[in-house]
Design a protein around this motif. Sequence first.
Motif, PDB file in Angstrom:
ATOM      1  N   PRO A  38       0.800  -1.224   0.000  1.00 54.79           N
ATOM      2  CA  PRO A  38       0.000   0.000   0.000  1.00 54.79           C
ATOM      3  C   PRO A  38       0.837   1.280   0.000  1.00 54.79           C
ATOM      4  CG  PRO A  38      -0.111  -1.069   2.151  1.00 54.79           C
ATOM      5  CD  PRO A  38       0.616  -2.011   1.231  1.00 54.79           C
ATOM      6  N   HIS A  39       2.140   1.154   0.298  1.00 60.73           N
ATOM      7  CA  HIS A  39       3.024   2.320   0.337  1.00 60.73           C
ATOM      8  C   HIS A  39       3.953   2.387  -0.887  1.00 60.73           C
ATOM      9  CE1 HIS A  39       1.546   2.754   4.377  1.00 60.73           C
ATOM     10  NE2 HIS A  39       1.957   1.539   4.660  1.00 60.73           N
ATOM     11  N   ALA A  40       3.734   1.502  -1.846  1.00 64.05           N
ATOM     12  CA  ALA A  40       4.600   1.452  -3.029  1.00 64.05           C
ATOM     13  C   ALA A  40       4.466   2.734  -3.843  1.00 64.05           C
ATOM     14  CB  ALA A  40       4.240   0.245  -3.888  1.00 64.05           C
ATOM     15  N   LYS A  41       5.593   3.241  -4.287  1.00 67.63           N
ATOM     16  CA  LYS A  41       5.616   4.459  -5.100  1.00 67.63           C
ATOM     17  C   LYS A  41       4.892   4.259  -6.436  1.00 67.63           C
ATOM     18  CE  LYS A  41       8.788   8.083  -6.605  1.00 67.63           C
ATOM     19  NZ  LYS A  41       7.995   9.231  -6.300  1.00 67.63           N
ATOM     20  N   VAL A  42       4.782   3.007  -6.882  1.00 67.55           N
ATOM     21  CA  VAL A  42       4.091   2.735  -8.138  1.00 67.55           C
ATOM     22  C   VAL A  42       2.642   3.224  -8.095  1.00 67.55           C
ATOM     23  CG1 VAL A  42       3.323   0.375  -7.565  1.00 67.55           C
ATOM     24  CG2 VAL A  42       3.743   1.016  -9.953  1.00 67.55           C
ATOM     25  N   LEU A  43       2.003   3.154  -6.947  1.00 71.47           N
ATOM     26  CA  LEU A  43       0.608   3.600  -6.835  1.00 71.47           C
ATOM     27  C   LEU A  43       0.504   5.101  -7.088  1.00 71.47           C
ATOM     28  CD1 LEU A  43      -0.404   1.482  -3.710  1.00 71.47           C
ATOM     29  CD2 LEU A  43      -1.041   1.049  -6.099  1.00 71.47           C
ATOM     30  N   GLU A  44       1.438   5.850  -6.525  1.00 76.50           N
ATOM     31  CA  GLU A  44       1.482   7.299  -6.731  1.00 76.50           C
ATOM     32  C   GLU A  44       1.784   7.621  -8.203  1.00 76.50           C
ATOM     33  OE1 GLU A  44       4.567  10.807  -5.469  1.00 76.50           O
ATOM     34  OE2 GLU A  44       4.124   9.275  -3.943  1.00 76.50           O
ATOM     35  N   ARG A  45       2.743   6.897  -8.778  1.00 74.94           N
ATOM     36  CA  ARG A  45       3.077   7.124 -10.193  1.00 74.94           C
ATOM     37  C   ARG A  45       1.846   6.904 -11.074  1.00 74.94           C
ATOM     38  NH1 ARG A  45       8.832   6.989 -11.391  1.00 74.94           N
ATOM     39  NH2 ARG A  45      10.008   6.131  -9.641  1.00 74.94           N
ATOM     40  N   ALA A  46       1.130   5.809 -10.819  1.00 77.16           N
ATOM     41  CA  ALA A  46      -0.057   5.501 -11.623  1.00 77.16           C
ATOM     42  C   ALA A  46      -1.111   6.590 -11.485  1.00 77.16           C
ATOM     43  CB  ALA A  46      -0.616   4.141 -11.213  1.00 77.16           C
ATOM     44  N   ASN A  48      -0.727   9.689 -10.666  1.00 79.80           N
ATOM     45  CA  ASN A  48      -0.262  10.912 -11.334  1.00 79.80           C
ATOM     46  C   ASN A  48      -0.447  10.841 -12.842  1.00 79.80           C
ATOM     47  OD1 ASN A  48       0.470  12.085  -8.910  1.00 79.80           O
ATOM     48  ND2 ASN A  48       2.616  11.486  -9.059  1.00 79.80           N
ATOM     49  N   LEU A  49      -0.446   9.623 -13.380  1.00 79.68           N
ATOM     50  CA  LEU A  49      -0.633   9.427 -14.819  1.00 79.68           C
ATOM     51  C   LEU A  49      -2.088   9.065 -15.160  1.00 79.68           C
ATOM     52  CD1 LEU A  49       2.697   7.513 -15.439  1.00 79.68           C
ATOM     53  CD2 LEU A  49       2.121   9.808 -16.284  1.00 79.68           C
ATOM     54  N   LYS A  50      -2.980   9.280 -14.195  1.00 82.84           N
ATOM     55  CA  LYS A  50      -4.432   9.096 -14.389  1.00 82.84           C
ATOM     56  C   LYS A  50      -4.819   7.645 -14.685  1.00 82.84           C
ATOM     57  CE  LYS A  50      -5.110  13.681 -14.362  1.00 82.84           C
ATOM     58  NZ  LYS A  50      -4.128  14.159 -13.430  1.00 82.84           N
ATOM     59  N   VAL A  51      -4.118   6.711 -14.012  1.00 84.64           N
ATOM     60  CA  VAL A  51      -4.425   5.292 -14.145  1.00 84.64           C
ATOM     61  C   VAL A  51      -4.911   4.785 -12.793  1.00 84.64           C
ATOM     62  CG1 VAL A  51      -3.439   2.993 -14.570  1.00 84.64           C
ATOM     63  CG2 VAL A  51      -2.745   4.927 -15.995  1.00 84.64           C
ATOM     64  N   SER A  52      -5.980   4.022 -12.802  1.00 82.18           N
ATOM     65  CA  SER A  52      -6.522   3.439 -11.579  1.00 82.18           C
ATOM     66  C   SER A  52      -5.428   2.662 -10.839  1.00 82.18           C
ATOM     67  CB  SER A  52      -7.672   2.492 -11.934  1.00 82.18           C
ATOM     68  OG  SER A  52      -8.037   1.708 -10.834  1.00 82.18           O
ATOM     69  N   ALA A  53      -5.330   2.861  -9.523  1.00 77.36           N
ATOM     70  CA  ALA A  53      -4.288   2.200  -8.729  1.00 77.36           C
ATOM     71  C   ALA A  53      -4.888   1.697  -7.421  1.00 77.36           C
ATOM     72  CB  ALA A  53      -3.148   3.167  -8.457  1.00 77.36           C
ATOM     73  N   LEU A  54      -4.717   0.410  -7.179  1.00 74.01           N
ATOM     74  CA  LEU A  54      -5.265  -0.218  -5.978  1.00 74.01           C
ATOM     75  C   LEU A  54      -4.213  -1.089  -5.320  1.00 74.01           C
ATOM     76  CD1 LEU A  54      -8.564  -1.571  -7.580  1.00 74.01           C
ATOM     77  CD2 LEU A  54      -8.374   0.458  -6.140  1.00 74.01           C
ATOM     78  N   SER A  55      -4.327  -1.218  -3.990  1.00 76.76           N
ATOM     79  CA  SER A  55      -3.460  -2.166  -3.294  1.00 76.76           C
ATOM     80  C   SER A  55      -4.330  -3.261  -2.681  1.00 76.76           C
ATOM     81  CB  SER A  55      -2.617  -1.470  -2.222  1.00 76.76           C
ATOM     82  OG  SER A  55      -3.431  -0.963  -1.198  1.00 76.76           O
ATOM     83  N   PHE A  56      -3.693  -4.387  -2.394  1.00 79.52           N
ATOM     84  CA  PHE A  56      -4.402  -5.526  -1.825  1.00 79.52           C
ATOM     85  C   PHE A  56      -3.466  -6.240  -0.865  1.00 79.52           C
ATOM     86  CE2 PHE A  56      -2.387  -6.665  -5.800  1.00 79.52           C
ATOM     87  CZ  PHE A  56      -1.623  -7.762  -5.442  1.00 79.52           C
ATOM     88  N   ASN A  57      -4.049  -7.109  -0.037  1.00 85.19           N
ATOM     89  CA  ASN A  57      -3.227  -7.882   0.899  1.00 85.19           C
ATOM     90  C   ASN A  57      -3.147  -9.338   0.431  1.00 85.19           C
ATOM     91  OD1 ASN A  57      -5.607  -9.191   1.726  1.00 85.19           O
ATOM     92  ND2 ASN A  57      -5.925  -7.758   3.422  1.00 85.19           N
ATOM     93  N   ARG A  58      -2.366 -10.123   1.152  1.00 86.26           N
ATOM     94  CA  ARG A  58      -2.121 -11.514   0.752  1.00 86.26           C
ATOM     95  C   ARG A  58      -3.411 -12.345   0.755  1.00 86.26           C
ATOM     96  NH1 ARG A  58       2.536 -14.091  -0.163  1.00 86.26           N
ATOM     97  NH2 ARG A  58       3.831 -12.565   0.897  1.00 86.26           N
ATOM     98  N   ILE A  59      -4.309 -12.076   1.699  1.00 89.68           N
ATOM     99  CA  ILE A  59      -5.560 -12.836   1.764  1.00 89.68           C
ATOM    100  C   ILE A  59      -6.399 -12.570   0.511  1.00 89.68           C
ATOM    101  CG2 ILE A  59      -7.762 -13.045   3.011  1.00 89.68           C
ATOM    102  CD1 ILE A  59      -6.069 -12.528   5.602  1.00 89.68           C
ATOM    103  N   ALA A  60      -6.532 -11.291   0.134  1.00 92.85           N
ATOM    104  CA  ALA A  60      -7.316 -10.930  -1.060  1.00 92.85           C
ATOM    105  C   ALA A  60      -6.717 -11.525  -2.325  1.00 92.85           C
ATOM    106  CB  ALA A  60      -7.410  -9.412  -1.184  1.00 92.85           C
TER     107      ALA A  60
END
Length: 189
Positions: A38-46, A48-60
Amino acid sequence: MKRIVIFASGSGTNAENLIKFFHNSDNASVIQVLSNNPHAKVLERAKNLKVSALSFNRIAFSKTDDVLHILKASKPDLIVLAGFLWKFPEHILNAFPNKVINVHPALLPKYGGKGMYGMHVHEAVVANNETETGITIHYVNEHYDEGAIIFQARCEVNSDDSAENVAEKIHKLEMEHFPLVVNKLLNSK
């Protein structure tokens, strides 16, 4: 229009490169970035480029169908692992046969398998006095780094190269070749 979903765990330079490469494409676009961190910089990059960005956990991801449902709703033509560190679960692979690919920072089958990612790979390459290394883009199966190889690009390893030097060479290969291979795969589907 072909649809790409990217999985990433870290900074996301490969993901950003792919998003930008396909931004003005008539053929494909990156529609979503998913991360196990959930803290990955990739989420912020996405974002900023107007791409949907979601995080998930191991159970999901592994124990339920939550991530599978997200993917089914997104209807990807290709799922691209770009620095994604978790083993991909069989139930997702089965739902998307021959649609999940990965880029690995070595010439597989060398330096593949569990725990072989990022600097671990480059350090092993240098420690073993390899004279060349490279990248491997491959299909993902139920085993780490054992899916069918799609493409490899090579670079020289000099005797005075550090793991950091090798990492820079690999990064250049990824930036140059990964989007082109993804595009070629999408054009062949």
